[in-house]
Design a protein around this motif. Structure first.
Motif, PDB file in Angstrom:
ATOM      1  N   HIS A  12       0.866  -1.170   0.000  1.00 58.64           N
ATOM      2  CA  HIS A  12       0.000   0.000   0.000  1.00 58.64           C
ATOM      3  C   HIS A  12       0.906   1.225   0.000  1.00 58.64           C
ATOM      4  O   HIS A  12       2.025   1.172   0.483  1.00 58.64           O
ATOM      5  CB  HIS A  12      -0.863  -0.049   1.265  1.00 58.64           C
ATOM      6  CG  HIS A  12      -1.939   0.971   1.313  1.00 58.64           C
ATOM      7  ND1 HIS A  12      -1.726   2.228   1.770  1.00 58.64           N
ATOM      8  CD2 HIS A  12      -3.238   0.912   0.963  1.00 58.64           C
ATOM      9  CE1 HIS A  12      -2.859   2.916   1.724  1.00 58.64           C
ATOM     10  NE2 HIS A  12      -3.770   2.134   1.226  1.00 58.64           N
ATOM     11  N   ARG A  13       0.452   2.308  -0.550  1.00 56.07           N
ATOM     12  CA  ARG A  13       1.317   3.475  -0.658  1.00 56.07           C
ATOM     13  C   ARG A  13       1.772   4.019   0.686  1.00 56.07           C
ATOM     14  O   ARG A  13       2.769   4.723   0.771  1.00 56.07           O
ATOM     15  CB  ARG A  13       0.673   4.567  -1.509  1.00 56.07           C
ATOM     16  CG  ARG A  13      -0.610   5.104  -0.979  1.00 56.07           C
ATOM     17  CD  ARG A  13      -1.283   5.999  -2.028  1.00 56.07           C
ATOM     18  NE  ARG A  13      -2.086   6.984  -1.356  1.00 56.07           N
ATOM     19  CZ  ARG A  13      -1.755   8.249  -1.228  1.00 56.07           C
ATOM     20  NH1 ARG A  13      -0.668   8.709  -1.761  1.00 56.07           N
ATOM     21  NH2 ARG A  13      -2.524   9.087  -0.583  1.00 56.07           N
ATOM     22  N   ASP A  14       1.089   3.687   1.787  1.00 58.51           N
ATOM     23  CA  ASP A  14       1.549   4.145   3.106  1.00 58.51           C
ATOM     24  C   ASP A  14       2.441   3.096   3.784  1.00 58.51           C
ATOM     25  O   ASP A  14       2.797   3.231   4.940  1.00 58.51           O
ATOM     26  CB  ASP A  14       0.375   4.522   4.005  1.00 58.51           C
ATOM     27  CG  ASP A  14      -0.472   3.348   4.434  1.00 58.51           C
ATOM     28  OD1 ASP A  14      -0.148   2.196   4.067  1.00 58.51           O
ATOM     29  OD2 ASP A  14      -1.464   3.564   5.141  1.00 58.51           O
ATOM     30  N   LEU A  53      -8.794   7.240  -4.755  1.00 60.58           N
ATOM     31  CA  LEU A  53      -7.684   8.185  -4.638  1.00 60.58           C
ATOM     32  C   LEU A  53      -6.989   8.049  -3.286  1.00 60.58           C
ATOM     33  O   LEU A  53      -5.759   8.035  -3.212  1.00 60.58           O
ATOM     34  CB  LEU A  53      -8.167   9.621  -4.820  1.00 60.58           C
ATOM     35  CG  LEU A  53      -8.540  10.051  -6.227  1.00 60.58           C
ATOM     36  CD1 LEU A  53      -9.082  11.475  -6.210  1.00 60.58           C
ATOM     37  CD2 LEU A  53      -7.363   9.932  -7.179  1.00 60.58           C
ATOM     38  N   GLU A  54      -7.769   7.961  -2.225  1.00 62.02           N
ATOM     39  CA  GLU A  54      -7.196   7.817  -0.881  1.00 62.02           C
ATOM     40  C   GLU A  54      -6.411   6.515  -0.754  1.00 62.02           C
ATOM     41  O   GLU A  54      -5.339   6.490  -0.151  1.00 62.02           O
ATOM     42  CB  GLU A  54      -8.298   7.856   0.174  1.00 62.02           C
ATOM     43  CG  GLU A  54      -8.928   9.208   0.358  1.00 62.02           C
ATOM     44  CD  GLU A  54     -10.138   9.167   1.281  1.00 62.02           C
ATOM     45  OE1 GLU A  54     -10.326   8.150   1.995  1.00 62.02           O
ATOM     46  OE2 GLU A  54     -10.899  10.145   1.282  1.00 62.02           O
ATOM     47  N   GLY A  57      -3.791   6.523  -4.340  1.00 63.80           N
ATOM     48  CA  GLY A  57      -3.077   7.731  -4.729  1.00 63.80           C
ATOM     49  C   GLY A  57      -3.367   8.198  -6.142  1.00 63.80           C
ATOM     50  O   GLY A  57      -2.921   9.257  -6.555  1.00 63.80           O
ATOM     51  N   GLU A  58      -4.122   7.413  -6.894  1.00 64.95           N
ATOM     52  CA  GLU A  58      -4.517   7.764  -8.261  1.00 64.95           C
ATOM     53  C   GLU A  58      -5.750   6.942  -8.627  1.00 64.95           C
ATOM     54  O   GLU A  58      -6.054   5.943  -7.989  1.00 64.95           O
ATOM     55  CB  GLU A  58      -3.389   7.492  -9.253  1.00 64.95           C
ATOM     56  CG  GLU A  58      -2.984   6.032  -9.341  1.00 64.95           C
ATOM     57  CD  GLU A  58      -1.785   5.808 -10.240  1.00 64.95           C
ATOM     58  OE1 GLU A  58      -1.364   6.746 -10.933  1.00 64.95           O
ATOM     59  OE2 GLU A  58      -1.270   4.685 -10.256  1.00 64.95           O
TER      60      GLU A  58
END
Length: 71
Positions: A12-14, A53-54, A57-58
């Motif tokens: 995940h991006r985080d 988006l959340e 991120g895209e």
């Protein structure tokens, strides 16, 4: 109506190791509604755009606006 599916085994991006499973279940259920003609692709896009988006991120999904009036 084709929806491209991209399988990911990444992070995940985080930095978390998995994506939001509940979001996936809700989107899957509503995708079936789109397939059954109970919801338009544009409605589906609008409903999940901010959450996608959340989460990712895209949002590269097709918004379903072109030709939607013909359905």
């Amino acid at each position: 109506m084709d929806f491209p599916v991209k399988k990911s085994h990444g992070e995940h991006r985080d930095g978390a190791s998995e994506y939001d499973q509940e979001l996936g279940k809700q989107m899957g259920s509503d995708a079936q509604r789109v397939a059954d003609g109970e919801m338009s692709q544009a409605e589906f896009y609008e409903k999940y755009h901010e959450r996608v988006l959340e989460e990712f991120g895209e949002d590269k999904r097709d918004p379903g606006l072109e030709g939607d009036a013909d359905e």
